[in-house]
Scaffold this active site. Structure first.
Site, PDB file in Angstrom:
ATOM      1  N   ARG A 210      81.387  20.448  24.329  1.00  0.00           N
ATOM      2  CA  ARG A 210      80.617  20.912  25.118  1.00  0.00           C
ATOM      3  C   ARG A 210      81.464  20.738  26.412  1.00  0.00           C
ATOM      4  NH1 ARG A 210      75.236  17.759  24.471  1.00  0.00           N
ATOM      5  NH2 ARG A 210      76.886  16.359  24.094  1.00  0.00           N
TER       6      ARG A 210
ATOM      7  N   LYS B 287      79.550  13.130  28.527  1.00  0.00           N
ATOM      8  CA  LYS B 287      79.224  11.687  27.903  1.00  0.00           C
ATOM      9  C   LYS B 287      80.157  10.556  28.735  1.00  0.00           C
ATOM     10  CE  LYS B 287      77.245  11.752  24.626  1.00  0.00           C
ATOM     11  NZ  LYS B 287      75.641  11.375  24.487  1.00  0.00           N
TER      12      LYS B 287
ATOM     13  N   HIS C  93      73.224   7.111  30.329  1.00  0.00           N
ATOM     14  CA  HIS C  93      72.604   6.242  29.243  1.00  0.00           C
ATOM     15  C   HIS C  93      72.658   4.699  29.845  1.00  0.00           C
ATOM     16  CE1 HIS C  93      72.171   9.693  26.745  1.00  0.00           C
ATOM     17  NE2 HIS C  93      73.607   9.681  26.750  1.00  0.00           N
TER      18      HIS C  93
ATOM     19  N   GLY D 124      57.957  19.391  22.791  1.00  0.00           N
ATOM     20  CA  GLY D 124      58.984  19.395  23.821  1.00  0.00           C
ATOM     21  C   GLY D 124      60.123  20.065  23.307  1.00  0.00           C
ATOM     22  N   ARG D 125      61.554  20.243  24.115  1.00  0.00           N
ATOM     23  CA  ARG D 125      62.564  20.932  23.657  1.00  0.00           C
ATOM     24  C   ARG D 125      63.108  20.509  22.313  1.00  0.00           C
ATOM     25  NH1 ARG D 125      64.253  19.739  29.135  1.00  0.00           N
ATOM     26  NH2 ARG D 125      64.364  21.674  30.583  1.00  0.00           N
TER      27      ARG D 125
ATOM     28  N   ASP E 180      52.116  15.714  18.095  1.00  0.00           N
ATOM     29  CA  ASP E 180      52.077  15.627  19.588  1.00  0.00           C
ATOM     30  C   ASP E 180      51.825  14.203  19.948  1.00  0.00           C
ATOM     31  OD1 ASP E 180      49.453  15.648  19.467  1.00  0.00           O
ATOM     32  OD2 ASP E 180      49.318  17.573  20.440  1.00  0.00           O
TER      33      ASP E 180
ATOM     34  N   ILE F 250      73.065  10.667  15.422  1.00  0.00           N
ATOM     35  CA  ILE F 250      74.066  11.209  16.146  1.00  0.00           C
ATOM     36  C   ILE F 250      73.856  11.530  17.632  1.00  0.00           C
ATOM     37  CG2 ILE F 250      76.061  12.751  15.865  1.00  0.00           C
ATOM     38  CD1 ILE F 250      75.662  13.275  12.983  1.00  0.00           C
ATOM     39  N   ASP F 251      74.665  11.009  18.442  1.00  0.00           N
ATOM     40  CA  ASP F 251      74.153  10.992  19.885  1.00  0.00           C
ATOM     41  C   ASP F 251      74.932  12.218  20.701  1.00  0.00           C
ATOM     42  OD1 ASP F 251      76.628  10.076  20.268  1.00  0.00           O
ATOM     43  OD2 ASP F 251      76.243   8.479  21.508  1.00  0.00           O
TER      44      ASP F 251
ATOM     45  N   LEU G  87      74.654  15.640  19.188  1.00  0.00           N
ATOM     46  CA  LEU G  87      74.197  16.576  18.069  1.00  0.00           C
ATOM     47  C   LEU G  87      74.504  17.971  18.509  1.00  0.00           C
ATOM     48  CD1 LEU G  87      70.959  15.194  16.852  1.00  0.00           C
ATOM     49  CD2 LEU G  87      72.805  15.541  15.375  1.00  0.00           C
TER      50      LEU G  87
END
Length: 359
Positions: A19, A79, A97, A190-191, A211, A302-303, A305
């Protein structure tokens, strides 16, 4: 907040990170508004470097920001930073993070403290009501739920590779003979939750959505009675976990749950809502076995995705981020960026003393 003279989009250190926080089309919009942009070379970014050059961006070698970016530049990424330099003096905009007690957080924050730099963590770029302004949540939920569906049907192959959405959807659609599956999405409003629901619907899987109200009195028997669990809840304060190892032990012989997809991936943090696992999975090994038996139970955590659908995810994120990048260039301070900076200042103020330095 001082007016920036430049945005410097760095290359990503992780080879699977395809990305970009800014697309060539949105970079061109910024350039037309007078923002100078430098883009580093990358061997794995989904958008070609010449598209940024055509947008009016300057080009630079990968990783050159540390020595070549002006001190006034905002270094833009997604990242983790590389381990060097040890002292960070630029203003970095990315997902750090580092504010939830993660194991790596103190070391990163000390690098900023040593160099006098600033972390503007995109996770904390939010409006006055706390709503995040730029996020990959929808596509994180979509991909995470898609991988869970494929795993539950025995069709998840490794290593993973980035692909277009049309191809992922083709793999997701049910085939004759597939047994009926039930999935639970926690945080469905949420998204990430919306993305997970859409992927599971594409897969032809029955979806139950919980929810915040449903999690106040969590029905663990109902949770364990689904084939797939997708956790799409982002919390900023400690709350009781949704599932613990003791819950799994107590459900031995009655559990239906076979796949957990944790979109949040808060391992190593006191905010971890699924402490049935303690380490992330990755593209090489996307699922890890938690319990044997019938059914076996696997986790997918997986952080990055959304990088599996890099073009779709990057375009959506860049469109969200564009107005805030313009706000960085505005003559008056932007309140959303000021709150983002305040989160960093608070994290530094509560940073534990380095025991090695104290010695």
């Amino acid at each position: 907040m001082p007016q920036p003279s430049q945005l410097w989009m760095r290359s990503e250190t992780r080879p699977t990170e395809r990305r970009a926080p800014l697309t060539p089309e949105d970079a061109a919009r910024l350039v037309r508004r007078g923002v100078r942009i430098t883009v580093e070379e990358s061997g794995h970014r989904v958008f070609p470097l010449d598209a940024y050059a055509a947008a009016g961006c300057d080009l630079a070698p990968a990783g050159s920001w540390a020595g070549a970016a002006p001190g006034s530049a905002y270094v833009l990424g997604l990242k983790e930073l590389p381990s060097v330099p040890e002292r960070l003096h630029h203003r970095h905009v990315y997902f750090g993070h580092a504010y939830k007690g993660q194991a790596q957080a103190p070391g990163l924050l000390r690098r900023f403290a040593a160099g006098g730099g600033t972390l503007l963590d995109l996770e904390y770029l939010a409006d006055a009501q706390g709503r995040r302004l730029a996020a990959f949540g929808y596509w994180a939920g979509y991909v995470g739920a898609a991988l869970a569906a494929l795993r539950a049907r025995g069709r998840l192959t490794a290593p993973l590779a980035a692909l277009p959405r049309a191809e992922l959807d083709a793999r997701l659609r049910p085939s004759p003979g597939d047994r009926p599956l039930r999935a639970l999405v926690i945080g469905v409003g949420g998204r990430s939750g919306r993305g997970a629901r859409d992927a599971l619907t594409t897969a032809g899987i029955e979806v139950t959505g919980w929810d915040r109200t449903a999690t106040r009195r969590l029905d663990r028997a109902a949770l364990l009675g689904h084939d797939i669990l997708v956790n799409a809840v982002l919390t900023t304060r400690p709350v009781p976990p949704f599932l613990t190892p003791a819950d799994l032990d107590a459900a031995a012989g009655t559990r239906r749950l076979s796949v957990i997809a944790d979109i949040t991936c808060d391992t190593g943090s006191p905010l971890h809502l699924l402490p049935v696992y303690d380490r992330l999975t990755d593209w090489a090994v996307p699922a890890r076995r938690l319990r044997a038996g019938s059914p076996a139970l696997d986790v997918i955590a997986i952080d990055n995705l959304p990088s599996l659908l890099p073009a779709e995810a990057a375009r959506a994120f860049s469109a969200d981020l564009l107005p805030k990048l313009l706000a960085l260039h505005a003559p008056s301070p932007d309140p959303d960026w000021l709150r983002c900076r305040d989160a960093f200042t608070t994290a530094l103020a509560t940073l534990p003393q380095d025991p090695y330095r104290a010695a």
